[in-house]
Write an enzyme that holds these catalytic residues in place. Structure first.
Site, PDB file in Angstrom:
ATOM      1  N   HIS A  75      18.989  -4.606  20.538  1.00  0.00           N
ATOM      2  CA  HIS A  75      18.237  -4.620  21.792  1.00  0.00           C
ATOM      3  C   HIS A  75      18.833  -5.655  22.744  1.00  0.00           C
ATOM      4  CE1 HIS A  75      14.235  -2.521  20.589  1.00  0.00           C
ATOM      5  NE2 HIS A  75      15.283  -1.922  20.075  1.00  0.00           N
ATOM      6  N   TYR A 204       5.956  -6.261  26.346  1.00  0.00           N
ATOM      7  CA  TYR A 204       4.840  -7.195  26.148  1.00  0.00           C
ATOM      8  C   TYR A 204       3.978  -7.086  27.413  1.00  0.00           C
ATOM      9  CZ  TYR A 204       7.522  -9.521  22.395  1.00  0.00           C
ATOM     10  OH  TYR A 204       8.218  -9.800  21.241  1.00  0.00           O
ATOM     11  N   PRO A 296       2.476 -14.115  16.330  1.00  0.00           N
ATOM     12  CA  PRO A 296       3.598 -13.179  16.383  1.00  0.00           C
ATOM     13  C   PRO A 296       4.185 -12.939  17.781  1.00  0.00           C
ATOM     14  CG  PRO A 296       1.533 -12.003  16.082  1.00  0.00           C
ATOM     15  CD  PRO A 296       1.203 -13.452  16.005  1.00  0.00           C
ATOM     16  N   LYS A 300       8.878 -14.851  16.023  1.00  0.00           N
ATOM     17  CA  LYS A 300       9.628 -15.947  15.399  1.00  0.00           C
ATOM     18  C   LYS A 300       9.360 -16.139  13.904  1.00  0.00           C
ATOM     19  CE  LYS A 300      12.143 -17.430  18.748  1.00  0.00           C
ATOM     20  NZ  LYS A 300      13.012 -16.249  18.812  1.00  0.00           N
ATOM     21  N   TYR A 394      14.037 -16.620  23.072  1.00  0.00           N
ATOM     22  CA  TYR A 394      13.764 -15.366  22.356  1.00  0.00           C
ATOM     23  C   TYR A 394      14.934 -15.009  21.420  1.00  0.00           C
ATOM     24  CZ  TYR A 394      11.554 -10.801  21.626  1.00  0.00           C
ATOM     25  OH  TYR A 394      10.930  -9.704  21.076  1.00  0.00           O
TER      26      TYR A 394
HETATM   27  C1  PHB Z   1       6.697  -5.801  15.704  1.00  0.00           C
HETATM   28  O1  PHB Z   1       7.489  -4.888  15.930  1.00  0.00           O
HETATM   29  O2  PHB Z   1       5.877  -5.719  14.780  1.00  0.00           O
HETATM   30  C2  PHB Z   1       6.710  -7.000  16.568  1.00  0.00           C
HETATM   31  C3  PHB Z   1       7.712  -7.155  17.502  1.00  0.00           C
HETATM   32  C4  PHB Z   1       7.719  -8.258  18.333  1.00  0.00           C
HETATM   33  C5  PHB Z   1       6.721  -9.199  18.229  1.00  0.00           C
HETATM   34  C6  PHB Z   1       5.721  -9.064  17.276  1.00  0.00           C
HETATM   35  C7  PHB Z   1       5.705  -7.956  16.446  1.00  0.00           C
HETATM   36  O3  PHB Z   1       6.726 -10.274  19.075  1.00  0.00           O
END
Ligand code: PHB
Ligand code: APR
Length: 403
Positions: A75, A204, A296, A300, A394
């Protein structure tokens, strides 16, 4: 009592224990893993799936990267939807070429389990009553019960990779450790479905109805999350209610193309920031969730576990190579420096993207002070420097090299 011996006794066959075990074995440092549940149970846990380059490199070094390199998706960036307005965080462009890999934690864990079994390395699954002894001496040992027998595992060092609820952290006397904790007044309701992801990059979403995340596992499997109040139960959320609410939180065009379908997993996870200092006690070393938890939001959790593994792996190699265990005393300090970076970033992302007016999540919100403070995100998103700060963290801070 059956007595066995190894150099490194590892408690827990999650990603931390398996990765460390594999790396050490490649360097000829023998290790045994003691795990409480079955391998299938470990693989049943659905966790995040964004891997920093540092993690990817370690998996390659461990020789377990074949499927990840074939099936993982690189990505170049991700999106943040700020009250419906879409901002792209172009990781590659903002960090001078760095990217992340999207590959589920379940998959990487499965790959490492298979590699461990193929290499003939020992894991005692379904072990109960594990206990760690004499770690402040040069002859620590672990006892456990497995398949009708009591075992004593003599070793040079014990590594606690047994997650937040494990026994290792608690083996450090309470007066010798400090625990820092922050709990958040909401949880994440996650849904996994065999539907094509709504976008090829993660989104997000900060909305008046609360946070949402659109993520994925593959081109045909999606993972979505909704911020929900802590007192909500999975049973409160039919698939239909989940999809309806998600559509309201996704940016409009994404909502219009969202493909829905039956859930194959649905669960609610609380959000927590937690750090235990120090991360070692004599010859006991804590790695991953055993020592720290992040919410989450910054993806991280697994990546911090990986940098702990990288530090301990290098120190153990050096200790055995130079026949000098004193270098191991540096572990906690090195690991914690990076852990605190990750903690701060995850806390910041959580503060910026969630709605803290917990009474009204899912409905219209009263404007609160925290709500106005999180408009700091608006400033970050609208300035290249701000997006660069987000991108740099990130993709992950570099690992410290150990001389
Ligand atoms: C996920 O794909 O479960 C996932 C991805 C990014 C995040 C948290 C969870 O920040
Ligand atoms: N004895 C033996 N094994 C134990 C014990 C015990 N007393 N207690 C826990 N375990 C095992 C658990 O069953 C689990 O398989 O330790 C393992 C810990 O695994 P994780 O919780 O996955 O922790 P870790 O390997 O550090 O992984 C960190 O995974 O948990 C996510 O968000 C986290 O992504 C991060 C990463």
């Amino acid at each position: 009592m059956k007595t066995i011996r190894t150099k490194v006794a590892i408690i827990g066959a999650g990603p931390s224990g398996l990765l460390l075990g594999q790396l050490l074995a490649k360097q000829g440092i023998d290790n045994i893993i003691v795990e409480r549940v079955t391998g299938d149970y470990v693989l049943g846990r659905i966790r995040a799936g964004i891997l920093e380059q540092g993690f990817v490199d370690l998996v390659r070094e461990a020789g377990v990267s074949e499927r990840m390199d074939r099936e993982g998706q690189v990505h170049d960036g991700f999106d943040i939807s700020y009250y419906g307005e879409l901002f792209n965080i172009n990781l590659k462009e903002l960090t001078g070429g760095k990217t992340v890999m999207c590959y589920g934690q379940t998959e990487i864990t499965r790959d490492m389990m298979e590699a461990r079994a193929e290499a003939g390395l020992t894991t005692y699954y379904e072990s109960s009553d594990a206990a760690i002894h004499d770690v402040t001496t040069d002859s620590p040992y672990v006892t456990f019960f497995n398949n009708g027998e009591n075992y004593r595992l003599d070793c040079d060092v014990v590594v606690g990779c047994d997650g937040f609820h494990g026994i290792s952290r608690k083996t450090i006397p309470a007066e010798k450790r400090t625990e820092h904790e922050r709990v958040y007044p909401f949880g994440w309701l996650g849904l996994l479905s065999d539907t094509p992801p709504v976008s090829d990059e993660l989104i997000y979403c900060k909305t008046k109805r609360g946070f949402a995340l659109a993520s994925m596992r593959s081109e045909t499997r999606s993972r979505y999350y909704l911020q929900v109040p802590l007192d909500h139960k999975v049973e409160d959320w039919s698939d239909e209610r989940f999809w309806d609410e998600l559509k309201k939180r996704l940016p409009e065009e994404a909502a219009a193309r969202l493909v829905t379908g039956p859930s194959i997993e649905k669960s609610i996870a609380p959000l927590r920031s937690f750090v235990c200092e120090p991360m070692q006690w004599g010859n006991l070393f804590l790695v991953g969730d055993a020592a720290h938890i992040v919410p989450p939001t910054g993806a991280k959790g697994l990546n911090l576990a990986a940098s702990d593994v990288a530090a301990l792996y290098q120190l153990l190699c050096k200790a055995y190579r130079e026949n000098d265990k004193s270098v191991l005393t540096r572990y906690s300090e090195i690991a914690l420096r990076r852990v605190w970076h990750g903690e701060r970033f995850s806390w910041w992302m959580s503060n910026m993207l969630h709605d803290f007016d917990e009474q009204e999540v899912g409905g219209m919100k009263k404007a609160t002070f925290d709500h106005f403070m999180s408009s700091e995100l608006d400033f970050f998103l609208n300035h290249r420097e701000g997006r660069q700060v987000i991108a740099t963290q990130y993709v992950g801070m570099p690992y410290e090299s150990i001389e």
